[in-house]
Design a protein around this motif. Sequence first.
Motif, PDB file in Angstrom:
ATOM      1  N   TRP A  14       0.478 -55.669 -19.232  1.00 45.87           N
ATOM      2  CA  TRP A  14       0.869 -55.371 -20.495  1.00 45.87           C
ATOM      3  C   TRP A  14      -0.229 -55.197 -21.329  1.00 45.87           C
ATOM      4  O   TRP A  14      -1.465 -55.832 -21.151  1.00 45.87           O
ATOM      5  CB  TRP A  14       1.771 -56.404 -21.051  1.00 45.87           C
ATOM      6  N   PRO A  58       3.765 -59.849 -24.059  1.00 46.23           N
ATOM      7  CA  PRO A  58       4.024 -58.450 -24.696  1.00 46.23           C
ATOM      8  C   PRO A  58       4.837 -58.790 -26.272  1.00 46.23           C
ATOM      9  O   PRO A  58       5.790 -59.630 -26.087  1.00 46.23           O
ATOM     10  CB  PRO A  58       4.756 -57.754 -23.966  1.00 46.23           C
ATOM     11  N   PHE A  77       7.364 -56.466 -28.784  1.00 41.85           N
ATOM     12  CA  PHE A  77       7.938 -55.556 -28.896  1.00 41.85           C
ATOM     13  C   PHE A  77       8.319 -55.159 -30.600  1.00 41.85           C
ATOM     14  O   PHE A  77       8.958 -56.204 -31.123  1.00 41.85           O
ATOM     15  CB  PHE A  77       9.334 -55.366 -28.007  1.00 41.85           C
ATOM     16  N   GLU A  87       8.636 -48.539 -31.387  1.00 41.10           N
ATOM     17  CA  GLU A  87       7.319 -48.525 -31.117  1.00 41.10           C
ATOM     18  C   GLU A  87       7.073 -48.719 -29.665  1.00 41.10           C
ATOM     19  O   GLU A  87       7.484 -49.770 -29.015  1.00 41.10           O
ATOM     20  CB  GLU A  87       6.372 -49.780 -31.871  1.00 41.10           C
ATOM     21  N   LEU A 125       5.925 -49.547 -26.054  1.00 40.49           N
ATOM     22  CA  LEU A 125       5.019 -50.345 -25.308  1.00 40.49           C
ATOM     23  C   LEU A 125       4.805 -50.170 -23.820  1.00 40.49           C
ATOM     24  O   LEU A 125       6.008 -49.949 -23.219  1.00 40.49           O
ATOM     25  CB  LEU A 125       5.355 -51.891 -25.568  1.00 40.49           C
ATOM     26  N   THR A 126       3.648 -49.974 -23.300  1.00 37.91           N
ATOM     27  CA  THR A 126       3.564 -49.578 -22.015  1.00 37.91           C
ATOM     28  C   THR A 126       3.356 -50.671 -21.155  1.00 37.91           C
ATOM     29  O   THR A 126       2.680 -51.632 -21.381  1.00 37.91           O
ATOM     30  CB  THR A 126       2.069 -48.616 -21.903  1.00 37.91           C
TER      31      THR A 126
END
Length: 212
Positions: free
Chosen positions: A121, A126, A128, A132, A134-135
């Motif tokens: 991440w 990560p 959130f 938006e 998030l990869t």
Amino acid sequence: VRLLRSVNLRSGSLSEPKLSGVEVMVEKLGDDRNFETLRNGVRYVVIERSFAIFPQQSGTLTVEPAVFQGQIIEGSRFNFNETLRSKRVASQSFSVAVQPIPAAAQRPWLPSRELRLVEEWPQDPPRFRVGEPLTRTVTLTASGIAAAQLPSLAGRLPEGLKQYTDQPLIKNQTRADGLTGMRREKIAILPGRPGRCELPAIEIPWWDSETG
């Protein structure tokens, strides 16, 4: 396949593997290796060529002889007494029994000596935010499996999350000791509402070919 020689060659060729009995895929493992070895007091120049063989069905697989054909230089290379002699040598053929897929094995069938699944991440942990993306980067590597055989890594997400998957990176890493397949996927996850969500585990059933 190793060719050992203690003579000088003008030219020569070494045949590719020929297999019969069952359907197979053959993958050459990297470039030829060149080195020297000493056997019974004689120094040889060695050419080594490695292949991965993937049987596609059970039965008896026969590997035909590897054949070298070339011209040996006899006499001195530095005067007019040099002569050429044709030479043909072959290895022994052999057969192996290819076992069927075990009944207890899950599908897709992934027999491997080692399988690794790694998740990355942008931040750890990560974070959130609504709207938006998030990869999530997921990489699967498997020893002894071609990359094209590896399954997709994007699973289903709970309600409130959307995902967008890039084109996966599929790559074979070949070395003299074997082949490793790699599949890497970048998955953008977009939250549509606030609250708590649980991402399901990514599970890859596989068969340990060392232990059965």
